[in-house]
Design a protein around this motif. Sequence first.
Motif, PDB file in Angstrom:
ATOM      1  N   PHE A  56       0.656  -1.124   0.051  1.00  0.00           N
ATOM      2  CA  PHE A  56       0.048  -0.026   0.023  1.00  0.00           C
ATOM      3  C   PHE A  56       0.897   1.297   0.100  1.00  0.00           C
ATOM      4  N   PRO A  57       1.906   1.412   0.820  1.00  0.00           N
ATOM      5  CA  PRO A  57       2.717   2.664   0.599  1.00  0.00           C
ATOM      6  C   PRO A  57       3.327   2.842  -0.755  1.00  0.00           C
ATOM      7  N   LEU A  58       3.624   1.949  -1.374  1.00  0.00           N
ATOM      8  CA  LEU A  58       4.146   1.973  -2.780  1.00  0.00           C
ATOM      9  C   LEU A  58       3.245   2.428  -3.734  1.00  0.00           C
ATOM     10  N   GLN A  59       1.976   2.070  -3.698  1.00  0.00           N
ATOM     11  CA  GLN A  59       0.721   2.201  -4.262  1.00  0.00           C
ATOM     12  C   GLN A  59       0.600   3.894  -3.919  1.00  0.00           C
ATOM     13  N   TRP A  60       0.577   4.264  -2.773  1.00  0.00           N
ATOM     14  CA  TRP A  60       0.198   5.717  -2.524  1.00  0.00           C
ATOM     15  C   TRP A  60       1.053   6.481  -3.092  1.00  0.00           C
ATOM     16  N   VAL A  61       2.389   6.208  -3.176  1.00  0.00           N
ATOM     17  CA  VAL A  61       3.699   7.178  -3.675  1.00  0.00           C
ATOM     18  C   VAL A  61       3.476   7.433  -5.200  1.00  0.00           C
ATOM     19  N   VAL A  62       3.092   6.095  -5.805  1.00  0.00           N
ATOM     20  CA  VAL A  62       2.878   6.115  -7.304  1.00  0.00           C
ATOM     21  C   VAL A  62       1.729   6.891  -7.744  1.00  0.00           C
ATOM     22  N   MET A  63       0.353   6.892  -6.778  1.00  0.00           N
ATOM     23  CA  MET A  63      -0.577   7.607  -7.359  1.00  0.00           C
ATOM     24  C   MET A  63      -0.600   9.013  -6.845  1.00  0.00           C
ATOM     25  N   GLN A  64       0.153   9.433  -6.244  1.00  0.00           N
ATOM     26  CA  GLN A  64       0.545  11.145  -5.999  1.00  0.00           C
ATOM     27  C   GLN A  64       0.584  11.781  -7.102  1.00  0.00           C
ATOM     28  N   PRO A  65       1.384  11.589  -8.174  1.00  0.00           N
ATOM     29  CA  PRO A  65       1.609  12.417  -9.174  1.00  0.00           C
ATOM     30  C   PRO A  65       0.222  12.635 -10.026  1.00  0.00           C
ATOM     31  N   VAL A  66      -0.565  11.335 -10.106  1.00  0.00           N
ATOM     32  CA  VAL A  66      -1.678  11.086 -10.852  1.00  0.00           C
ATOM     33  C   VAL A  66      -2.761  12.151 -10.169  1.00  0.00           C
ATOM     34  N   LEU A  67      -2.754  11.970  -8.849  1.00  0.00           N
ATOM     35  CA  LEU A  67      -3.827  12.921  -7.990  1.00  0.00           C
ATOM     36  C   LEU A  67      -3.535  14.304  -7.914  1.00  0.00           C
ATOM     37  N   ALA A  68      -2.071  14.746  -8.128  1.00  0.00           N
ATOM     38  CA  ALA A  68      -1.899  16.197  -8.293  1.00  0.00           C
ATOM     39  C   ALA A  68      -2.169  16.886  -9.537  1.00  0.00           C
ATOM     40  N   PHE A  69      -2.078  15.830 -10.624  1.00  0.00           N
ATOM     41  CA  PHE A  69      -2.440  16.162 -11.856  1.00  0.00           C
ATOM     42  C   PHE A  69      -4.175  16.719 -12.185  1.00  0.00           C
ATOM     43  N   ARG A  70      -4.710  15.527 -11.348  1.00  0.00           N
ATOM     44  CA  ARG A  70      -6.162  15.949 -11.167  1.00  0.00           C
ATOM     45  C   ARG A  70      -6.567  17.167 -10.622  1.00  0.00           C
ATOM     46  N   GLY A  71      -5.896  17.287  -9.351  1.00  0.00           N
ATOM     47  CA  GLY A  71      -6.228  18.607  -8.658  1.00  0.00           C
ATOM     48  C   GLY A  71      -6.117  19.884  -9.273  1.00  0.00           C
ATOM     49  N   VAL A  72      -4.877  19.736 -10.114  1.00  0.00           N
ATOM     50  CA  VAL A  72      -4.361  21.345 -10.822  1.00  0.00           C
ATOM     51  C   VAL A  72      -5.461  21.257 -12.081  1.00  0.00           C
ATOM     52  N   THR A  73      -5.680  20.209 -12.750  1.00  0.00           N
ATOM     53  CA  THR A  73      -6.869  20.396 -13.817  1.00  0.00           C
ATOM     54  C   THR A  73      -8.273  20.864 -13.250  1.00  0.00           C
ATOM     55  N   ASP A  74      -8.580  20.270 -12.182  1.00  0.00           N
ATOM     56  CA  ASP A  74     -10.009  21.080 -11.475  1.00  0.00           C
ATOM     57  C   ASP A  74      -9.900  22.421 -11.010  1.00  0.00           C
ATOM     58  N   TYR A  75      -8.520  22.704 -10.847  1.00  0.00           N
ATOM     59  CA  TYR A  75      -8.180  24.108 -10.077  1.00  0.00           C
ATOM     60  C   TYR A  75      -8.386  25.212 -11.185  1.00  0.00           C
ATOM     61  N   VAL A  76      -7.617  24.803 -12.285  1.00  0.00           N
ATOM     62  CA  VAL A  76      -7.551  25.858 -13.565  1.00  0.00           C
ATOM     63  C   VAL A  76      -8.920  25.728 -14.513  1.00  0.00           C
ATOM     64  N   THR A  77      -9.836  25.040 -13.915  1.00  0.00           N
ATOM     65  CA  THR A  77     -11.227  25.253 -14.603  1.00  0.00           C
ATOM     66  C   THR A  77     -11.689  26.502 -15.190  1.00  0.00           C
TER      67      THR A  77
END
Length: 307
Positions: A56-77
């Motif tokens: 699980f820690p490894l999966q969390w680290v790998v998912m952070q870039p994806v979550l960051a990209f989604r957050g930026v996309t929602d923010y710049v709407t």
Amino acid sequence: MPLGTLDRTPPPFFKQGPSALSKLMVCSALALFLMVADARFRITEPIRSAMSTVLFPLQWVVMQPVLAFRGVTDYVTSLDSAVSKEEAARRKLILQSQRANQVEQLSNENLQLRKLLALRERLNSPTVAAEVLYDAADPYTRKVIIDKGLAQGVQPGSPVIDESGVLGQVTRVQPLTSEVTLVSDPDQAIPVINTRTGVRGITYGDAGRHGSGALELRYMAANADIQPGDLLTTSGVDGVYPAGIPVAKVAKVERRPDSAFARIVCFPQALVDGARHVMVLKPLLSQLPPRPAPEDAAPVSKKGARK
């Protein structure tokens, strides 16, 4: 010794373990056994849970870039997109509210029509369903126009009721429409009976004196047994209205010492100011059998007289 005659097979002391084909067959059988055992008995479920917890820690680290990209996309709407979405949501809400109001109106109309049908079954009288189109233009009368006329079998003098009681009487019939004089009109009179005491009387329209939809029970003795809240129904003695239809409810009784009659104010049971769906009944006299013809008295013969 020629080269072609050399023996290329290893000496017997270098041969160790089974052949590759045997290993493939054993591994395939073991894999098939594990799959069947896992499907039937879930023997690998604890192993999977342990591996999931460890990874699980490894999966969390790998998912952070994806979550960051989604957050930026929602923010710049863009603001325009947000405003358009809000307007679309408001239009949808208004449409749903309109549909909800229509559903409520249809439910009320359905309830009224069910009550009308039930009342028609009790009366056992031929009826015509009609809808009120508009009020009459004369401001000194209380009349409405319905959408049924001679073409639908409406007759002059026919009683008109709604789901609560007597609404009025047909006073003029056209080919496709009819004029209904309401019970609150000053020229309208209905014979009634007090359901509590059985005393008969006549109600008259009194719209101008006690309100837009009031009635007056006239020519009742000052000491008559009548109280506020008494229900007045049609008596059926006039040959127009079938007996037992609610007409009005007594609202106020005034007994004056200088008058032999009481002043009784009533309010109609029907919706004289808001009825929409009504039923036109056939006049009671048209449903009664014709009167027998009078028989002429035969002269007494003298031959049959006693001597």
